[in-house]
Motif scaffolding. Structure first.
Motif, PDB file in Angstrom:
ATOM      1  N   GLU A   1      59.106  43.294  73.998  1.00  0.00           N
ATOM      2  CA  GLU A   1      59.677  42.662  72.787  1.00  0.00           C
ATOM      3  C   GLU A   1      59.016  40.451  72.563  1.00  0.00           C
ATOM      4  OE1 GLU A   1      62.731  44.354  71.090  1.00  0.00           O
ATOM      5  OE2 GLU A   1      61.695  46.408  71.333  1.00  0.00           O
ATOM      6  N   ARG A   2      60.798  40.254  73.465  1.00  0.00           N
ATOM      7  CA  ARG A   2      60.922  38.522  73.884  1.00  0.00           C
ATOM      8  C   ARG A   2      60.031  37.655  73.742  1.00  0.00           C
ATOM      9  NH1 ARG A   2      63.769  40.850  70.945  1.00  0.00           N
ATOM     10  NH2 ARG A   2      66.120  40.833  70.849  1.00  0.00           N
TER      11      ARG A   2
ATOM     12  N   VAL B   1      58.737  31.218  80.775  1.00  0.00           N
ATOM     13  CA  VAL B   1      59.686  32.175  80.549  1.00  0.00           C
ATOM     14  C   VAL B   1      60.616  31.580  79.905  1.00  0.00           C
ATOM     15  CG1 VAL B   1      61.134  34.411  80.835  1.00  0.00           C
ATOM     16  CG2 VAL B   1      58.862  34.111  81.605  1.00  0.00           C
ATOM     17  N   PRO B   2      60.825  31.463  78.288  1.00  0.00           N
ATOM     18  CA  PRO B   2      61.803  30.817  77.877  1.00  0.00           C
ATOM     19  C   PRO B   2      63.457  31.342  78.448  1.00  0.00           C
ATOM     20  CG  PRO B   2      60.252  31.557  76.092  1.00  0.00           C
ATOM     21  CD  PRO B   2      60.179  32.237  77.444  1.00  0.00           C
ATOM     22  N   ALA B   3      63.786  29.754  78.894  1.00  0.00           N
ATOM     23  CA  ALA B   3      65.470  30.079  78.787  1.00  0.00           C
ATOM     24  C   ALA B   3      66.441  30.474  78.090  1.00  0.00           C
ATOM     25  CB  ALA B   3      66.117  28.427  78.865  1.00  0.00           C
ATOM     26  N   SER B   4      66.164  30.917  76.390  1.00  0.00           N
ATOM     27  CA  SER B   4      66.383  32.162  75.572  1.00  0.00           C
ATOM     28  C   SER B   4      66.521  33.087  75.798  1.00  0.00           C
ATOM     29  CB  SER B   4      66.023  31.420  74.488  1.00  0.00           C
ATOM     30  OG  SER B   4      65.018  32.348  73.971  1.00  0.00           O
ATOM     31  N   VAL B   5      65.632  33.717  76.972  1.00  0.00           N
ATOM     32  CA  VAL B   5      64.682  34.983  77.102  1.00  0.00           C
ATOM     33  C   VAL B   5      65.449  35.293  78.714  1.00  0.00           C
ATOM     34  CG1 VAL B   5      63.260  36.988  77.918  1.00  0.00           C
ATOM     35  CG2 VAL B   5      62.926  35.327  76.027  1.00  0.00           C
ATOM     36  N   LYS B   6      65.736  34.351  79.331  1.00  0.00           N
ATOM     37  CA  LYS B   6      66.414  34.964  80.721  1.00  0.00           C
ATOM     38  C   LYS B   6      67.933  34.949  79.897  1.00  0.00           C
ATOM     39  CE  LYS B   6      63.230  32.313  83.196  1.00  0.00           C
ATOM     40  NZ  LYS B   6      62.443  30.562  84.148  1.00  0.00           N
ATOM     41  N   ALA B   7      68.057  34.109  79.478  1.00  0.00           N
ATOM     42  CA  ALA B   7      70.177  34.202  79.080  1.00  0.00           C
ATOM     43  C   ALA B   7      70.471  35.251  78.418  1.00  0.00           C
ATOM     44  CB  ALA B   7      70.451  32.959  78.375  1.00  0.00           C
TER      45      ALA B   7
END
Length: 111
Positions: free
Chosen positions: A46-47, A90-96
């Motif tokens: 989804e993200r 992959v965006p850092a916000s998704v990883k976080a």
């Protein structure tokens, strides 16, 4: 080799290592059993769709296929070309967010 009558034979170190799972293996098993792994995979899908990552990877694949020619590209070629860029983008916000969810799972599962 004769074993002592008073105590059982000492197990081999290799036998112990085969029986004991590593921490990552244990975590993976717990996540699968609880269904958390599938929930995290769905969240990730989804993200990545929301942030446009999926479309970006699709565009990269299409550009590579166009450049090489449709008949000259295999799935393995595509994977090799986009894997490094895909992981890096992959965006850092998704990883976080995923990391936070995994940490919460570990705390709740008391691992």
């Amino acid at each position: 080799m004769r074993h002592s009558v008073n105590r059982p034979p000492t197990p081999d170190v290799a036998d112990d290592q085969e029986r004991e799972q590593s921490l990552p293996e244990t975590i993976n098993i717990k996540m699968i059993e609880s269904g958390e792994k599938e929930r995290l995979m769905e969240l990730l899908r989804e993200r990545l769709t929301e942030c446009g990552w999926k479309d970006e990877m699709k565009t990269l694949c299409r550009a590579y296929i166009k450049k090489q020619g449709r008949d000259n590209v295999t799935l393995d070629d595509l994977i090799q070309v986009i894997t490094r860029k895909g992981r890096a983008s992959v965006p850092a916000s998704v990883k976080a967010e995923l990391l936070q969810r995994i940490q919460s799972f570990l705390v709740s599962a008391a691992l």
